[in-house]
Design an enzyme around this catalytic site. Structure first.
Site, PDB file in Angstrom:
ATOM      1  N   ASN A   1       0.822  -1.202   0.000  1.00  0.00           N
ATOM      2  CA  ASN A   1       0.000   0.000   0.000  1.00  0.00           C
ATOM      3  C   ASN A   1       0.858   1.254   0.000  1.00  0.00           C
ATOM      4  OD1 ASN A   1      -2.579   1.631   0.411  1.00  0.00           O
ATOM      5  ND2 ASN A   1      -3.282  -0.496   0.407  1.00  0.00           N
ATOM      6  N   VAL A   2       0.378   2.323   0.614  1.00  0.00           N
ATOM      7  CA  VAL A   2       0.994   3.633   0.439  1.00  0.00           C
ATOM      8  C   VAL A   2       2.493   3.616   0.770  1.00  0.00           C
ATOM      9  CG1 VAL A   2       0.993   6.031   1.224  1.00  0.00           C
ATOM     10  CG2 VAL A   2      -1.175   4.840   0.861  1.00  0.00           C
ATOM     11  N   HIS A   3       2.853   3.032   1.903  1.00  0.00           N
ATOM     12  CA  HIS A   3       4.264   3.009   2.285  1.00  0.00           C
ATOM     13  C   HIS A   3       5.099   2.236   1.274  1.00  0.00           C
ATOM     14  CE1 HIS A   3       7.818   1.725   4.754  1.00  0.00           C
ATOM     15  NE2 HIS A   3       7.748   2.982   5.119  1.00  0.00           N
ATOM     16  N   CYS A   4       4.516   1.189   0.708  1.00  0.00           N
ATOM     17  CA  CYS A   4       5.250   0.337  -0.229  1.00  0.00           C
ATOM     18  C   CYS A   4       5.577   1.038  -1.545  1.00  0.00           C
ATOM     19  CB  CYS A   4       4.445  -0.928  -0.527  1.00  0.00           C
ATOM     20  SG  CYS A   4       4.080  -1.921   0.921  1.00  0.00           S
ATOM     21  N   ILE A   5       4.786   2.032  -1.919  1.00  0.00           N
ATOM     22  CA  ILE A   5       5.001   2.681  -3.223  1.00  0.00           C
ATOM     23  C   ILE A   5       5.710   4.020  -3.079  1.00  0.00           C
ATOM     24  CG2 ILE A   5       3.063   1.483  -4.296  1.00  0.00           C
ATOM     25  CD1 ILE A   5       1.453   4.078  -4.066  1.00  0.00           C
TER      26      ILE A   5
END
Length: 239
Positions: free
Chosen positions: A225-229
């Site tokens: 999710n957000v942290h991963c991208i």
């Protein structure tokens, strides 16, 4: 891996900063730091045979300390249920401040995630950080459980080597997988009954930052999710 295929060296080349490759396999989401000497990670990920089978737990800890300037590692047993990253910490638990950890939680004892969250809580409540502090744990209820709809499965552009996305399969949804920026916090939401409570928790934890929400399901279909991208840019001295 061929070094030419790695994004990191290419970014560093563009920024004209030095780059090196340590003898350690891990990913951006597999470690979390508090900025004061403490690393948070999972045994499920960094001790997985597909990461560093040539290194012991103690050797991995030393590698982390050598490269991050840390002195304490807190190991959680596992990450989020069915997380395809082998239990990345950024989907399970994050530092929101030194001494304060946000933990993915569910009250449903029949959910496989409950056992994982309970065992993580037990570790965190007994742990001390690099400064000798006991950790304060803030629980944030997971969305769902979320499953892939038939429409979503049909809309995924499958390429060789990608993870399958089949209708009815569970997604490793988590509000913990957020991005902490200068003056803002970016939080995924899922059109889920737990969204409002999750946003309220972030607003309470970060009263001086603006909480920005983004639709998380589409990102989650691609994985993470957000942290991963998100990714940091190097800030060293340019040559």
């Amino acid at each position: 891996w061929d070094a030419d295929d790695l994004v990191g060296p290419k970014i560093c080349d563009l920024e004209r900063v030095p780059v090196y490759r340590p003898d350690l396999v891990l990913e951006f989401g597999s470690i979390e730091v508090d900025g004061e000497g403490t690393v948070l990670t999972t045994e499920e990920c960094l001790l997985n045979p597909n990461r560093n089978p040539h290194l012991t737990r103690e050797q991995i800890e030393q590698q982390l300390h050598d490269h991050l300037g840390t002195s304490t590692v807190v190991w959680l047993p596992r990450g989020v249920h069915l997380d395809e990253t082998d239990g990345h910490i950024d989907n399970m638990a994050r530092f929101v401040a030194p001494g304060v950890v946000l933990l993915t939680w569910t009250d449903d004892e029949s959910d496989p995630q409950h056992e994982r969250s309970v065992e993580a809580l037990a570790v965190l409540e007994k742990a001390t950080d690099a400064a000798g502090r006991r950790l304060r744990v803030v629980r944030i209820h997971q969305p769902g459980p979320l499953t892939i709809t038939a429409e979503e499965a049909a809309g995924v552009d499958v390429v060789p080597g990608s993870q399958p996305r089949l209708a009815g399969e569970r997604l490793a949804g988590s509000y913990v997988n957020s991005y902490l920026g200068n003056g803002i916090v970016v939080v995924p939401v899922f059109d889920d009954p737990h969204d409002d409570a999750a946003v309220a928790t972030y607003q309470e934890l970060f009263p001086d930052r603006r909480v920005v929400t983004v639709p998380g399901r589409e990102i989650l279909l691609g994985g993470g999710n957000v942290h991963c991208i998100t990714q940091q840019l190097p800030g060293g001295r340019r040559s």
